[in-house]
Motif scaffolding. Structure first.
Motif, PDB file in Angstrom:
ATOM      1  N   LEU A   1       0.843  -1.190   0.000  1.00 48.91           N
ATOM      2  CA  LEU A   1       0.000   0.000   0.000  1.00 48.91           C
ATOM      3  C   LEU A   1       0.877   1.239   0.000  1.00 48.91           C
ATOM      4  CD1 LEU A   1      -2.612  -0.996   2.749  1.00 48.91           C
ATOM      5  CD2 LEU A   1      -2.929  -1.042   0.261  1.00 48.91           C
ATOM      6  N   ASP A   2       0.318   2.341  -0.479  1.00 51.12           N
ATOM      7  CA  ASP A   2       1.001   3.614  -0.402  1.00 51.12           C
ATOM      8  C   ASP A   2       1.120   3.991   1.076  1.00 51.12           C
ATOM      9  OD1 ASP A   2       0.731   6.807  -0.297  1.00 51.12           O
ATOM     10  OD2 ASP A   2       1.655   6.188  -2.205  1.00 51.12           O
ATOM     11  N   PRO A   3       2.262   4.529   1.495  1.00 52.15           N
ATOM     12  CA  PRO A   3       2.413   4.898   2.904  1.00 52.15           C
ATOM     13  C   PRO A   3       1.305   5.807   3.431  1.00 52.15           C
ATOM     14  CG  PRO A   3       4.539   4.965   1.820  1.00 52.15           C
ATOM     15  CD  PRO A   3       3.506   4.733   0.735  1.00 52.15           C
ATOM     16  N   SER A   4       0.777   6.698   2.582  1.00 55.53           N
ATOM     17  CA  SER A   4      -0.300   7.585   3.032  1.00 55.53           C
ATOM     18  C   SER A   4      -1.564   6.795   3.364  1.00 55.53           C
ATOM     19  CB  SER A   4      -0.599   8.664   1.990  1.00 55.53           C
ATOM     20  OG  SER A   4      -1.113   8.076   0.802  1.00 55.53           O
ATOM     21  N   GLN A   5      -1.793   5.689   2.666  1.00 54.17           N
ATOM     22  CA  GLN A   5      -2.945   4.842   2.979  1.00 54.17           C
ATOM     23  C   GLN A   5      -2.780   4.188   4.353  1.00 54.17           C
ATOM     24  OE1 GLN A   5      -2.542   2.570  -0.748  1.00 54.17           O
ATOM     25  NE2 GLN A   5      -4.710   3.000  -1.086  1.00 54.17           N
ATOM     26  N   VAL A   6      -1.563   3.775   4.650  1.00 56.96           N
ATOM     27  CA  VAL A   6      -1.295   3.145   5.945  1.00 56.96           C
ATOM     28  C   VAL A   6      -1.456   4.171   7.063  1.00 56.96           C
ATOM     29  CG1 VAL A   6       0.453   1.998   7.363  1.00 56.96           C
ATOM     30  CG2 VAL A   6       0.118   1.313   4.987  1.00 56.96           C
ATOM     31  N   VAL A   7      -0.989   5.385   6.848  1.00 53.37           N
ATOM     32  CA  VAL A   7      -1.169   6.442   7.853  1.00 53.37           C
ATOM     33  C   VAL A   7      -2.655   6.614   8.151  1.00 53.37           C
ATOM     34  CG1 VAL A   7      -0.966   8.932   8.274  1.00 53.37           C
ATOM     35  CG2 VAL A   7       0.971   7.660   7.327  1.00 53.37           C
ATOM     36  N   SER A   8      -3.467   6.657   7.125  1.00 50.83           N
ATOM     37  CA  SER A   8      -4.906   6.820   7.300  1.00 50.83           C
ATOM     38  C   SER A   8      -5.517   5.622   8.036  1.00 50.83           C
ATOM     39  CB  SER A   8      -5.570   6.997   5.929  1.00 50.83           C
ATOM     40  OG  SER A   8      -6.958   7.115   6.067  1.00 50.83           O
ATOM     41  N   LEU A   9      -5.093   4.422   7.681  1.00 50.31           N
ATOM     42  CA  LEU A   9      -5.604   3.217   8.350  1.00 50.31           C
ATOM     43  C   LEU A   9      -5.218   3.208   9.825  1.00 50.31           C
ATOM     44  CD1 LEU A   9      -4.803   0.614   5.550  1.00 50.31           C
ATOM     45  CD2 LEU A   9      -7.093   1.302   6.320  1.00 50.31           C
ATOM     46  N   VAL A  10      -3.960   3.532  10.118  1.00 52.92           N
ATOM     47  CA  VAL A  10      -3.501   3.557  11.503  1.00 52.92           C
ATOM     48  C   VAL A  10      -4.222   4.668  12.272  1.00 52.92           C
ATOM     49  CG1 VAL A  10      -1.508   3.923  13.029  1.00 52.92           C
ATOM     50  CG2 VAL A  10      -1.281   2.472  11.000  1.00 52.92           C
ATOM     51  N   ASP A  11      -4.401   5.833  11.646  1.00 51.27           N
ATOM     52  CA  ASP A  11      -5.132   6.921  12.296  1.00 51.27           C
ATOM     53  C   ASP A  11      -6.534   6.462  12.698  1.00 51.27           C
ATOM     54  OD1 ASP A  11      -3.007   8.691  12.018  1.00 51.27           O
ATOM     55  OD2 ASP A  11      -3.909   9.791  10.325  1.00 51.27           O
ATOM     56  N   GLY A  12      -7.223   5.774  11.784  1.00 52.36           N
ATOM     57  CA  GLY A  12      -8.575   5.296  12.069  1.00 52.36           C
ATOM     58  C   GLY A  12      -8.603   4.291  13.202  1.00 52.36           C
ATOM     59  N   LEU A  13      -7.671   3.358  13.191  1.00 49.11           N
ATOM     60  CA  LEU A  13      -7.599   2.362  14.265  1.00 49.11           C
ATOM     61  C   LEU A  13      -7.213   3.012  15.587  1.00 49.11           C
ATOM     62  CD1 LEU A  13      -5.849  -0.512  12.276  1.00 49.11           C
ATOM     63  CD2 LEU A  13      -8.235  -0.487  13.069  1.00 49.11           C
ATOM     64  N   GLU A  14      -6.297   3.981  15.527  1.00 46.31           N
ATOM     65  CA  GLU A  14      -5.849   4.665  16.740  1.00 46.31           C
ATOM     66  C   GLU A  14      -6.999   5.474  17.350  1.00 46.31           C
ATOM     67  OE1 GLU A  14      -1.719   6.729  17.998  1.00 46.31           O
ATOM     68  OE2 GLU A  14      -2.712   7.660  16.278  1.00 46.31           O
ATOM     69  N   SER A  15      -7.800   6.118  16.514  1.00 45.11           N
ATOM     70  CA  SER A  15      -8.917   6.928  17.032  1.00 45.11           C
ATOM     71  C   SER A  15      -9.956   6.060  17.735  1.00 45.11           C
ATOM     72  CB  SER A  15      -9.569   7.731  15.906  1.00 45.11           C
ATOM     73  OG  SER A  15     -10.313   6.881  15.048  1.00 45.11           O
ATOM     74  N   ARG A  16      -9.988   4.783  17.415  1.00 51.80           N
ATOM     75  CA  ARG A  16     -10.912   3.841  18.069  1.00 51.80           C
ATOM     76  C   ARG A  16     -10.265   3.152  19.275  1.00 51.80           C
ATOM     77  NH1 ARG A  16     -13.157  -0.161  13.687  1.00 51.80           N
ATOM     78  NH2 ARG A  16     -14.264  -0.927  15.541  1.00 51.80           N
TER      79      ARG A  16
END
Length: 154
Positions: free
Chosen positions: A74-89
């Motif tokens: 995946l593009d690193p920016s996609q991973v940042v977004s995925l981790v952000d979403g998981l972290e916010s939960r």
């Protein structure tokens, strides 16, 4: 004499030479598997990509976002977004990498590991439905072949 019915469009498309291309078959099978996986994981507020990050963060590897991006292709920016979403939960945390103080690793919280386990059962059930036409030997052969394509350096 009545005219013969024309074959349905889907039958004509299925007989196309495109179905002789392995890349097309892999892409179509992937789309079917992703749709089933996403549907099964929706009840947990996850999709296949976020579930994949959560599972990898739940293990002992303690991957960085860069390592997750490389492994998941995946593009690193996609991973940042995925981790952000998981972290916010409250499912993952970014913690300092003990071997490189300039980097962070992604680690699942207790809640994240618990969700990964429950969601894993749903993902496994979806996988079994998608591959129900295959025998257990065929599934193992398919897994072996896909591993050799996914990890050519091994």
């Amino acid at each position: 004499m009545p005219k013969a019915a024309a074959p349905a469009t889907s039958e004509v498309l299925r007989s196309s030479t495109l179905t002789d291309h392995l890349n097309f078959l892999l892409a179509r099978a992937n789309a079917i598997a992703l749709a089933a996986g996403n549907a099964a994981l929706a009840q947990h507020g996850l999709k296949v990509r976020s579930y994949s990050v959560l599972v990898l963060a739940s293990g002992d590897a303690r991957p960085s976002q860069r390592e997750l991006a490389e492994f998941l292709q995946l593009d690193p920016s996609q991973v940042v977004s995925l981790v952000d979403g998981l972290e916010s939960r409250g499912l993952v945390e970014r913690t300092p990498d003990p071997s490189d103080r300039r980097a962070n690793v992604v680690v699942a919280t207790d809640a994240g590991r618990a969700l990964a386990a429950v969601a894993g059962e749903s993902a496994q059930a979806a996988e079994q439905r998608v591959h129900a036409r295959l025998t257990s030997d065929e599934r193992e052969t398919l897994a072996t072949l896909l591993r050799s394509l996914a990890f050519p350096e091994d």
